[in-house]
Scaffold this motif. Structure first.
Motif, PDB file in Angstrom:
ATOM      1  N   ALA A 141     129.496 -69.631  13.533  1.00  0.00           N
ATOM      2  CA  ALA A 141     128.989 -70.925  13.991  1.00  0.00           C
ATOM      3  C   ALA A 141     127.709 -71.298  13.251  1.00  0.00           C
ATOM      4  CB  ALA A 141     128.742 -70.890  15.498  1.00  0.00           C
ATOM      5  N   LEU A 142     126.810 -70.325  13.074  1.00  0.00           N
ATOM      6  CA  LEU A 142     125.571 -70.595  12.348  1.00  0.00           C
ATOM      7  C   LEU A 142     125.859 -70.927  10.885  1.00  0.00           C
ATOM      8  CD1 LEU A 142     123.184 -67.832  13.769  1.00  0.00           C
ATOM      9  CD2 LEU A 142     123.338 -70.234  14.428  1.00  0.00           C
ATOM     10  N   ALA A 143     126.805 -70.217  10.286  1.00  0.00           N
ATOM     11  CA  ALA A 143     127.147 -70.473   8.885  1.00  0.00           C
ATOM     12  C   ALA A 143     127.749 -71.866   8.700  1.00  0.00           C
ATOM     13  CB  ALA A 143     128.120 -69.409   8.381  1.00  0.00           C
ATOM     14  N   ALA A 144     128.452 -72.344   9.733  1.00  0.00           N
ATOM     15  CA  ALA A 144     129.097 -73.653   9.645  1.00  0.00           C
ATOM     16  C   ALA A 144     128.131 -74.792   9.959  1.00  0.00           C
ATOM     17  CB  ALA A 144     130.288 -73.716  10.592  1.00  0.00           C
ATOM     18  N   GLY A 145     126.912 -74.463  10.391  1.00  0.00           N
ATOM     19  CA  GLY A 145     125.935 -75.489  10.729  1.00  0.00           C
ATOM     20  C   GLY A 145     126.135 -76.052  12.119  1.00  0.00           C
ATOM     21  N   VAL A 146     126.018 -75.211  13.113  1.00  0.00           N
ATOM     22  CA  VAL A 146     126.262 -75.615  14.494  1.00  0.00           C
ATOM     23  C   VAL A 146     125.286 -76.711  14.920  1.00  0.00           C
ATOM     24  CG1 VAL A 146     124.745 -73.779  15.370  1.00  0.00           C
ATOM     25  CG2 VAL A 146     126.497 -74.755  16.865  1.00  0.00           C
ATOM     26  N   GLN A 147     125.802 -77.697  15.642  1.00  0.00           N
ATOM     27  CA  GLN A 147     124.985 -78.821  16.087  1.00  0.00           C
ATOM     28  C   GLN A 147     124.151 -78.447  17.310  1.00  0.00           C
ATOM     29  OE1 GLN A 147     124.770 -81.899  14.515  1.00  0.00           O
ATOM     30  NE2 GLN A 147     125.976 -80.854  12.933  1.00  0.00           N
ATOM     31  N   GLU A 148     122.909 -78.898  17.322  1.00  0.00           N
ATOM     32  CA  GLU A 148     122.003 -78.635  18.430  1.00  0.00           C
ATOM     33  C   GLU A 148     122.607 -79.127  19.749  1.00  0.00           C
ATOM     34  OE1 GLU A 148     118.027 -77.290  19.633  1.00  0.00           O
ATOM     35  OE2 GLU A 148     118.943 -77.329  17.639  1.00  0.00           O
ATOM     36  N   ARG A 199     112.736 -71.217   7.133  1.00  0.00           N
ATOM     37  CA  ARG A 199     113.923 -72.039   6.959  1.00  0.00           C
ATOM     38  C   ARG A 199     115.187 -71.410   7.541  1.00  0.00           C
ATOM     39  NH1 ARG A 199     113.346 -74.747   0.916  1.00  0.00           N
ATOM     40  NH2 ARG A 199     111.205 -75.551   1.199  1.00  0.00           N
ATOM     41  N   THR A 200     115.087 -70.201   8.020  1.00  0.00           N
ATOM     42  CA  THR A 200     116.238 -69.547   8.655  1.00  0.00           C
ATOM     43  C   THR A 200     116.472 -70.176  10.028  1.00  0.00           C
ATOM     44  OG1 THR A 200     115.797 -67.479   7.503  1.00  0.00           O
ATOM     45  CG2 THR A 200     117.143 -67.344   9.485  1.00  0.00           C
ATOM     46  N   HIS A 201     117.710 -70.253  10.440  1.00  0.00           N
ATOM     47  CA  HIS A 201     118.041 -70.877  11.729  1.00  0.00           C
ATOM     48  C   HIS A 201     117.289 -70.165  12.854  1.00  0.00           C
ATOM     49  CE1 HIS A 201     120.280 -72.585  15.070  1.00  0.00           C
ATOM     50  NE2 HIS A 201     120.900 -73.384  14.226  1.00  0.00           N
ATOM     51  N   PRO A 202     116.649 -70.903  13.747  1.00  0.00           N
ATOM     52  CA  PRO A 202     115.869 -70.286  14.824  1.00  0.00           C
ATOM     53  C   PRO A 202     116.665 -69.309  15.686  1.00  0.00           C
ATOM     54  CG  PRO A 202     115.418 -72.643  14.708  1.00  0.00           C
ATOM     55  CD  PRO A 202     116.541 -72.372  13.765  1.00  0.00           C
ATOM     56  N   LEU A 203     117.943 -69.572  15.880  1.00  0.00           N
ATOM     57  CA  LEU A 203     118.750 -68.646  16.680  1.00  0.00           C
ATOM     58  C   LEU A 203     118.881 -67.289  15.986  1.00  0.00           C
ATOM     59  CD1 LEU A 203     121.603 -70.946  18.055  1.00  0.00           C
ATOM     60  CD2 LEU A 203     119.638 -70.026  19.300  1.00  0.00           C
TER      61      LEU A 203
END
Length: 464
Positions: free
Chosen positions: A280-287, A350-354
């Motif tokens: 999900a993170l790799a696919a760019g999950v929406q907030e 720049r890494t996803h906060p999750l």
């Protein structure tokens, strides 16, 4: 036509003129068979198969016994709104009736009662629910299940309940079985989650079922569901059990079926949840999408609040190490050449906060030495996902002051190997790690130029 000519034996009259019933006439013609234990066992097995295959046990009992069997219905036991609940249909009365029925049918009472209780659990779970894909019970469903489980505990206490048969019956209603109902069965000691999972014939199928239900549970928790306390307790208990059973070394815990099944399914479910989150993170999950809520909730289980106070250190460390390996190696789509061009985009900021929140939670359980050593082992033995490897390096130097020296020492060894054995892979890894750490600024790591000067690699004769 007169029938006066018919002999007495044919007319059904005895010599005294009394007309005999058909049962008397046939009695002399039926040859009584001797008792055959093997045949009796086959008949009993056939009766058990009939009970297990019948969808409505109350209807079956009515066919066998007639309207009086309505007294055996558990509807009064589970109907908490009824003023007659437990008044005229107490546990002892229904238990005695079950014993009588089992005796008449020639089947063990434990199998009969297990089937009836499982059928009632199914009826409760299929009642109207609050969501389209529920995992939690409504208040009314919860009350009814509580009453039913009190009765099941009575049956257990009096050796009138087969756990294995109950588990098998539950899996027949798997599509409607709610996860909270399974949790209550586990917590109240009717059947443990371990017993229930091991009784399923298909470990892959039960893993898929648990994965879907855990995703729904996480989503409902993040949506501020009405029963948030119950949901949190459920998720905590499930994860703790999965970690203990999946990562307990040389376990001597009792298992009802095959010892290897439980670790297999628990590790499978934990990996499914993590891979779902990473993809999900790799696919760019929406907030604030449903997927974002699931990932955020699942990463939250790595906190000490969920795991640390109950689970012993060794299984938890093995679980966290296994998780780190999965993070670094899942879906290795990027090459080292890609990393050279893109690593500036993979800094800590720049890494996803999750993902950074997950790194921080792993850092609570594992020391900087363990983390660097694990990173080294993974890079030496497996193909890796470079974006996550390098974002992990950034997180290390930002969160651990001592990580700078550990990384410098490791990189020095890599460079020595590269020059001594002409290992180009070691040199590429060393330069990528140093460049990534340097992106986090002088407070976290030396600049790339300063490191190169201090290492004095430019003076080596075999450098290009």
């Amino acid at each position: 036509m007169s029938d006066s000519w018919v002999p007495n034996s044919a007319s059904g009259q005895d010599p005294g003129g009394r007309r005999r019933a058909w049962a008397e006439l046939l009695a002399g013609r039926v040859k009584r068979e001797k008792y055959n234990p093997e045949r009796a066992q086959k008949l009993k097995e056939s009766a058990v198969r009939l009970l297990r295959s019948h969808q409505d046990l109350n209807a079956l009992l009515l066919e066998v016994e007639g309207p009086l069997c309505k007294k055996l219905s558990l509807s009064k036991v589970i109907d908490c709104d009824s003023s007659e609940a437990y008044a005229n249909h107490s546990s002892s009365f229904i238990g005695s009736a079950l014993q009588d029925q089992a005796s008449r049918l020639g089947v063990p009472v434990g199998i009969l009662s297990a089937g009836m209780v499982a059928s009632s659990v199914g009826q409760i779970c299929t009642a109207p629910a609050e969501t389209s894909h529920p995992v939690l019970l409504t208040v009314e469903q919860r009350k009814k299940l509580s009453s039913l489980l009190e009765f099941a505990q009575y049956l257990l206490a009096h050796s009138m309940f087969s756990r294995l048969s109950f588990c098998q019956e539950l899996w027949k209603i798997q599509s409607s079985l709610l996860l909270e109902a399974v949790w209550h069965l586990h917590v109240q000691g009717i059947v443990s989650l371990q017993e229930l999972l091991e009784s399923h014939p298909d470990m892959h199928a039960v893993g898929s079922w648990l994965f879907r239900n855990l995703c729904c549970l996480c989503e409902q928790m993040e949506a501020s569901c009405q029963h948030a306390d119950v949901a949190r307790a459920m998720l905590s208990d499930f994860v703790q059990m999965f970690v203990l059973r999946g990562f307990q070394k040389n376990s001597d815990l009792r298992r009802t079926v095959e010892p290897e099944k439980m670790p297999q399914v628990t590790v499978d479910v934990l990996q499914r949840m993590l891979i779902f989150a990473l993809d999900a993170l790799a696919a760019g999950v929406q907030e604030e999408s449903s997927t974002h809520k699931i990932v955020r909730c699942w990463f939250g289980v790595f906190s000490g609040h969920t795991l640390g106070s109950v689970i012993s250190t060794d299984p938890l460390k093995r679980f966290f190490s296994h998780t780190l390996t999965q993070i670094l190696t899942h879906s290795p789509v990027l090459k080292a050449s890609d990393a050279v061009q893109m690593q500036r985009e993979w800094s800590f900021a720049r890494t996803h906060p999750l993902l950074t929140s997950l790194y921080r939670r792993l850092f609570v359980m594992l020391s900087a030495e363990e983390l660097v050593g694990h990173l080294q082992e993974v890079l030496e033995t497996q193909e890796v996902h470079w974006q996550r490897v390098l974002s992990f390096v950034s997180a290390l130097v930002v969160c651990f002051p001592e990580a700078q020296q550990l990384l410098e020492d490791w990189v020095a060894r890599l460079m020595a190997q590269a020059f001594e054995s002409c290992q180009l892979d070691s040199m590429v890894t060393a330069f990528l790690v140093v460049r990534q750490a340097a992106l986090e600024g002088p407070s976290a790591f030396l600049s790339y130029a300063d490191w190169f000067k201090e290492a004095d690699y430019s003076s080596r004769p075999d450098t290009a």
